[in-house]
Structures are given as C-alpha cells and as structure tokens.
Design an enzyme around this catalytic site. Structure first.
Site, PDB file in Angstrom:
ATOM      1  CD  GLU A  31      40.309  27.936  36.234  1.00 23.79           C
ATOM      2  OE1 GLU A  31      41.232  28.396  35.522  1.00 23.79           O
ATOM      3  OE2 GLU A  31      40.349  27.941  37.472  1.00 23.79           O
TER       4      GLU A  31
ATOM      5  N   GLY B 135      42.773  42.677  37.480  1.00 26.64           N
ATOM      6  CA  GLY B 135      41.550  41.994  37.043  1.00 26.64           C
ATOM      7  C   GLY B 135      40.311  42.469  37.776  1.00 26.64           C
ATOM      8  NE  ARG B 136      42.037  42.350  43.988  1.00 27.44           N
ATOM      9  CZ  ARG B 136      43.196  41.783  43.685  1.00 27.44           C
ATOM     10  NH1 ARG B 136      43.259  40.919  42.697  1.00 27.44           N
ATOM     11  NH2 ARG B 136      44.290  42.090  44.345  1.00 27.44           N
TER      12      ARG B 136
ATOM     13  CE  LYS C 268      44.964  31.227  38.730  1.00 27.16           C
ATOM     14  NZ  LYS C 268      45.522  32.352  37.976  1.00 27.16           N
TER      15      LYS C 268
ATOM     16  CG  HIS D 182      11.936  36.568  55.204  1.00 25.98           C
ATOM     17  ND1 HIS D 182      10.810  36.473  55.992  1.00 25.98           N
ATOM     18  CD2 HIS D 182      11.917  37.815  54.677  1.00 25.98           C
ATOM     19  CE1 HIS D 182      10.123  37.599  55.910  1.00 25.98           C
ATOM     20  NE2 HIS D 182      10.777  38.442  55.125  1.00 25.98           N
TER      21      HIS D 182
ATOM     22  CE  LYS E 169      46.500  42.194  33.855  1.00 23.04           C
ATOM     23  NZ  LYS E 169      46.420  42.830  35.165  1.00 23.04           N
TER      24      LYS E 169
ATOM     25  CD  GLU F  37      41.535  37.644  43.623  1.00 22.08           C
ATOM     26  OE1 GLU F  37      40.827  36.626  43.640  1.00 22.08           O
ATOM     27  OE2 GLU F  37      41.823  38.245  42.576  1.00 22.08           O
TER      28      GLU F  37
HETATM   29  C1  G6Q Z   1      41.699  39.589  39.837  1.00 23.64           C
HETATM   30  C2  G6Q Z   1      42.500  38.414  39.664  1.00 23.64           C
HETATM   31  C3  G6Q Z   1      41.802  37.246  39.021  1.00 23.64           C
HETATM   32  C4  G6Q Z   1      41.788  37.293  37.495  1.00 23.64           C
HETATM   33  C5  G6Q Z   1      41.331  35.934  36.976  1.00 23.64           C
HETATM   34  C6  G6Q Z   1      41.263  35.890  35.472  1.00 23.64           C
HETATM   35  O1  G6Q Z   1      42.120  40.629  40.248  1.00 23.64           O
HETATM   36  O2  G6Q Z   1      43.667  38.755  39.026  1.00 23.64           O
HETATM   37  O3  G6Q Z   1      40.486  37.091  39.481  1.00 23.64           O
HETATM   38  O4  G6Q Z   1      40.979  38.308  37.030  1.00 23.64           O
HETATM   39  O5  G6Q Z   1      42.199  34.946  37.448  1.00 23.64           O
HETATM   40  O6  G6Q Z   1      42.512  36.166  34.913  1.00 23.64           O
HETATM   41  P1  G6Q Z   1      42.662  36.398  33.378  1.00 23.64           P
HETATM   42  O7  G6Q Z   1      41.903  37.616  33.013  1.00 23.64           O
HETATM   43  O8  G6Q Z   1      44.126  36.561  33.135  1.00 23.64           O
HETATM   44  O9  G6Q Z   1      42.088  35.181  32.696  1.00 23.64           O
END
Ligand code: G6Q
Length: 548
Positions: A212, A267-268, A512, A384, A206, A353
């Site tokens: 990463e 994001g989530r 971060k 198990h 996003k 989160e």
């Molecule tokens: C989710 C968070 C987080 C995010 C990642 C990736 O709700 O915001 O998990 O999705 O850090 O972020 P980018 O999509 O910006 O790379």
C-alpha cells in the site's frame, strides 16, 4: 512451561471473581472512605484513578500476587536490557531506548545502540530545522509549505495521532498531511490541494516492502515528476524512513535522505524513532524531544515504582481482571479532549495487534479470553451516540476516561461544562439508579402511579460499570508522551500476564499474502478455480462489472 491457569493466584482469582460478581461498587465505596486515596496514583504527568472498578482489597492483593507469580519485574528487566523477548521474530524490544535520556547507554549484544539513536535524532533535528527555517528548498527554489507522510499502520497512526493531538503547539507555517490508505481517493484528495514545488514527501516504511505504501509513494513520485519534468527533483522532495536502505535507494531515494530505523523497534511502538519525523517538522524538534521526555518519565515510573503503585502494572492487572476473570468482551477509550480524537484508533492497534492472540509463548492454545475489543470516540460525541449502550446495555464495557484540568484553548465556560460531563459519566456508570430512586423522583414530580409503573423499569441503571480516569494538568507534548508510554507498558504487562508474545503480528500476514495472489489474478483476468465459491463469485462479479 507452567500455564497461567495453574498459578495459585490465578485459581484464587477465578474463585474470587464469582464472589465479586455479587458486589456493587456503591457498597464498596460506602464501606471504605479511603477508597479514592488508596486506589489512585499520582504520576509526574497525571492522576490515575482506578477506584471505580469492581475490586476489593482482596482483589487488589490477589492481582498483585498474580503480577509477582508471573515475574513481571524480571520480564521488565529483560525488555529494558534488550533480551530477545520477541521470541517468534527473535528480536529485542527496545522502543524505550529511543527515549533513554539517562547517562547509562543501552547496550545490546555488546553494542551501544544509544549512539545510533543519538545519530538518528541528530539527523531528524538537522533536517526538520532546515525544512522549518526555509533552508531546505524544493526544485524551483521555493520553501516547503506541505509535508505528506506516506505510511500505514505503525508507520502512520503514531505520528498522525500526535500531530493532531498537539496541533496547538505548531506554528502552522508547514502543514502535514497523511496518506495511509491504498484507496486512491485519499492520495488524490491530498494531492489535489498541493503544489509539487513546495511539497515534501516522507515515505515511512520500516521494511520498504509494504505494497500500500509503495503504491502511494509511486503515485506521489509520478505526480512530482510530471510537474517538474525532471527526475533530479526527487532528491529535493522525497525522503524515507526505513531500516531497508537497499530497497529505499532502489526506489529512487538518495542515500543521505534515508533516516535510520532498527528491527528492535516494532511498528506500533515507533513514533519515538525517526518515524516521528513528521512530528518534528510540524511541531519543531524541541517539542519532539519533550514528547520523548514525557515517555521517559513514564519509563522511570514503570521501572522504579513498586508494583502496588505502578500505574501501567495496575492498568494491565485491571484489564485482565475485567476481561479474563469478570468476562467483559470490550473496552472503550473516551478522551474528553478534541485533540485526542485519534487516540482510540491508535490504542486499538497498540493493544489489539499486540495481544489479540490465542496462542501462548510455548505454542499452546490459550483457554481464557485474552484482550477485549478496543473502541472509542471523543467523550462528548460518544455521549450522544453510544453511551446509552454503556449505561443500560446488557454487556459491561469497562471505560478509560481521559481529560485535563486546563483546556488547550480556553473559551468562556466550555471547559467546566466538558469536565462536568466527564465526572458525571464516571459517577453515573458506577452508581447507576435503582428503581426505588426512579420512583421517588417521579413521584416528587407528581407523575401518576400507573405512569410511573410503566416508565420506571426503563429508567433503571444498574451501575457497577467499571472505569479508570486519567486526569492530566494540560495536554502538553510531555503529558502526551507519558500517556502513550503508560499504555505501551500496560500492553507489555498484559502480554506477560496472559503469556502472549506481544511484539509479533502474524495475524496481519495471512490476508496480505492472499491479497497479493488475488491482485495478480485480477490483473491477468485469470480467476483461479481453487477459491471457495463465495470468493470466486465475488471476484467474477467485480471483473464482469468493471468498466475498462
Ligand atoms: C505494527 C505493524 C504494522 C506495520 C505496518 C507498516 O506494529 O508491524 O502496522 O507498522 O504494516 O509496515 P512498514 O513500516 O514496514 O511499511
């Protein structure tokens, strides 16, 4: 702002919890033959049974009062109409607009956002169709056989969980791989199996600033260019999903290969957006639409069902009841479905989160326990491994059991065996076994009394361990969409009940920032004196032992 603890329903629930801690579910079931029909909800996609909770009619009524006193219905309206309920980031929360199939568009700040959503969906359709039917070709004129989705957190877990859950619906002509970890082992292992000419990369980010993801995308780009000897190949092999077009183009991705994202999708909660592109390519656009339709059905249920039979509302109330009032510290997610093996990890991020926080909307410290630690595993494997702890451990772990009437791949009598375990486990957790029952059973088997005395205490199961059961007809794209949306709305309501801003994630930022500084120090070989002695010692050891 009134704190939750001063609400009449909260105070009554606090007192009532002490009474309920003395109750056993076996007695509650014995007293009320209607318990299952009273405490189960048939949504369009599944049956949700919550009767195996330590809850009486009074608990139920008090919890519903809590929902009313917390204005859950008004908050729901605010979310669906785009009010900026993500206060700390001043954003609307509109993942529901991504699956709004009604004829009423979503208007935010006077702008029709449904038009943009439709445009982005058309882009996903056109592109996924081209890749799937072989019209989209790699730099050497060959069709795409493998897609690598590069992204992390919310830009990875949703699409990966869904493609793995629904792989029975894919035709497997195109394989989808995921790279989320900056540990080079993952990207190296994925690329080792692939041919650059026939591989398409989707860089899902996003913000397009996540280090990463950028590191993995750079490695992938170098791998491609090294094989094609030509930078123009990038246009055929790299697309991006991002709300940051500037960064994506600066990275080298053609503007027409960038799929829109919006800041009102967290994001989530983003698998329904263009972040779902790998799903559409793997399963085909029609199944992606079915997934959205399933979620839309749950949105309808959430918005139009009275609180007392509203599945996500009840689920959230029970989570708060079990955690905040009865004192559970964790919750386990147990899918009895091999395809749902990533669901616990997905829900872990979604809930923890969102609501793993201790500051209320008005910036005050929260005095009560907010959300449990979520964990889980495929049911049978768990049986198990850690079910011993669930049955006889000293702590109570409420469980969500998820299963289906029909198997995705029926094989002989496997499904009946699987589901027998599913039903047996919820029953055993609820009923337990008393010492008298153990003794009776062992005596009937002819065991001598002195041996019974020794072994009986170890065989006692106290029971009274709560669980919810979600029973689908079959794991279809629609059912999965509905299931995920059920949890999304549960998390939203949970946040309202606990007075938590569910849509930010400041707790992810601290580490971060520190990692960026430490990375610079490791690269320049200048370890700062300002670190604590442990961190400094570890970094020094690492540098000293690196083989250059
Ligand atoms: C989710 C968070 C987080 C995010 C990642 C990736 O709700 O915001 O998990 O999705 O850090 O972020 P980018 O999509 O910006 O790379």
């Amino acid at each position: 702002m009134t704190s939750r603890t001063s609400l009449p329903s909260w105070q009554k629930l606090t007192a009532h919890a002490e009474e309920m801690k003395q109750q056993h579910m076996v007695d509650l079931f014995a007293k009320d033959s209607e318990r299952f029909s009273k405490y189960s909800i048939d949504t369009s996609q599944f049956l949700f049974d919550y009767s195996k909770n330590v809850m009486s009619d009074e608990t139920h009524a008090l919890l519903l009062n809590l929902a009313k006193e917390c204005d859950v219905e008004a908050w729901r309206e605010k979310m669906f109409t785009g009010e900026r309920i993500n206060k700390t980031e001043n954003r609307s929360v509109l993942h529901t607009a991504l699956r709004n199939h009604s004829s009423t568009p979503t208007i935010v700040d006077g702008k029709n956002i449904s038009e943009g959503v439709q445009k982005a969906l058309n882009h996903v359709k056109a592109f996924s169709d081209k890749v799937r039917n072989g019209e989209w070709l790699g730099y050497s004129g060959k069709r795409i056989t493998d897609v690598v989705s590069i992204g992390v957190g919310g830009s990875n877990l949703g699409p990966q969980m869904v493609t793995e859950a629904l792989n029975e619906y894919a035709n497997d002509e195109i394989q989808v791989h995921y790279v989320s970890n900056v540990d080079g082992t993952q990207v190296a292992n994925v690329l080792r199996e692939l041919t650059p000419e026939t591989t398409l990369f989707i860089v899902s980010s996003k913000t397009f600033t996540t280090s990463e993801t950028m590191t993995n995308a750079t490695t992938a780009m170098q791998w491609l260019v090294a094989s094609s000897f030509n930078k123009s190949a990038i246009a055929k092999h790299f697309v991006a999903v991002s709300s940051n077009k500037e960064k994506a183009t600066a990275f080298g991705i053609e503007e027409e290969n960038i799929f829109d994202m919006w800041d009102w999708v967290g994001g989530r909660f983003s698998l329904w957006s263009t972040i779902g592109l790998p799903i559409a390519i793997y399963l085909g656009f029609d199944y992606f639409v079915e997934l959205l339709e399933g979620a839309s059905e749950m949105d309808y249920h959430f918005c139009n069902t009275p609180l007392e039979s509203n599945a996500p509302v009840i689920m959230a109330l029970l989570s708060v009841w079990n955690t905040t009032f009865l004192g559970s510290q964790s919750q386990v997610i147990l899918p009895y479905d091999q395809s749902l093996h990533m669901l616990p990890a997905y829900l872990q991020q979604a809930e923890m989160e969102s609501n793993g926080k201790s500051t209320s909307w008005d910036g005050k410290q929260i005095s009560y326990t907010t959300v449990p630690a979520l964990w889980g595993e495929i049911g049978i494997n768990g049986q198990h491994a850690f079910y011993q702890y669930l049955h006889q451990g000293n702590t109570i772990v409420p469980a969500d059991f998820i299963g289906s009437v029909e198997s995705l791949i029926p094989v002989d009598n496997h499904h009946d065996i699987l589901m027998s375990n599913f039903f047996a486990q919820t029953q055993a957790l609820m009923q337990g076994v008393t010492e008298a029952q153990v003794r009776e059973e062992l005596t009937a088997k002819g065991m001598p009394t002195e041996e019974i005395d020794k072994v009986a205490p170890h065989k006692v199961h106290k029971g009274n361990r709560p669980s919810n059961t979600i029973l689908m007809q079959k794991l279809t794209p629609k059912a999965l969409g509905s299931l995920v949306a059920l949890y999304e709305h549960k998390i939203f309501v949970q946040g309202i009940l606990l007075q938590i801003c569910s849509f930010d994630q400041w707790g992810v930022e601290l580490g971060k920032g520190l990692a960026n500084n430490i990375h610079a120090e490791l690269t320049d070989n200048k370890i700062s004196e300002h670190h604590d002695s442990s961190t400094k010692g570890l970094m020094t050891f690492y540098k000293k032992n690196q083989i250059s």
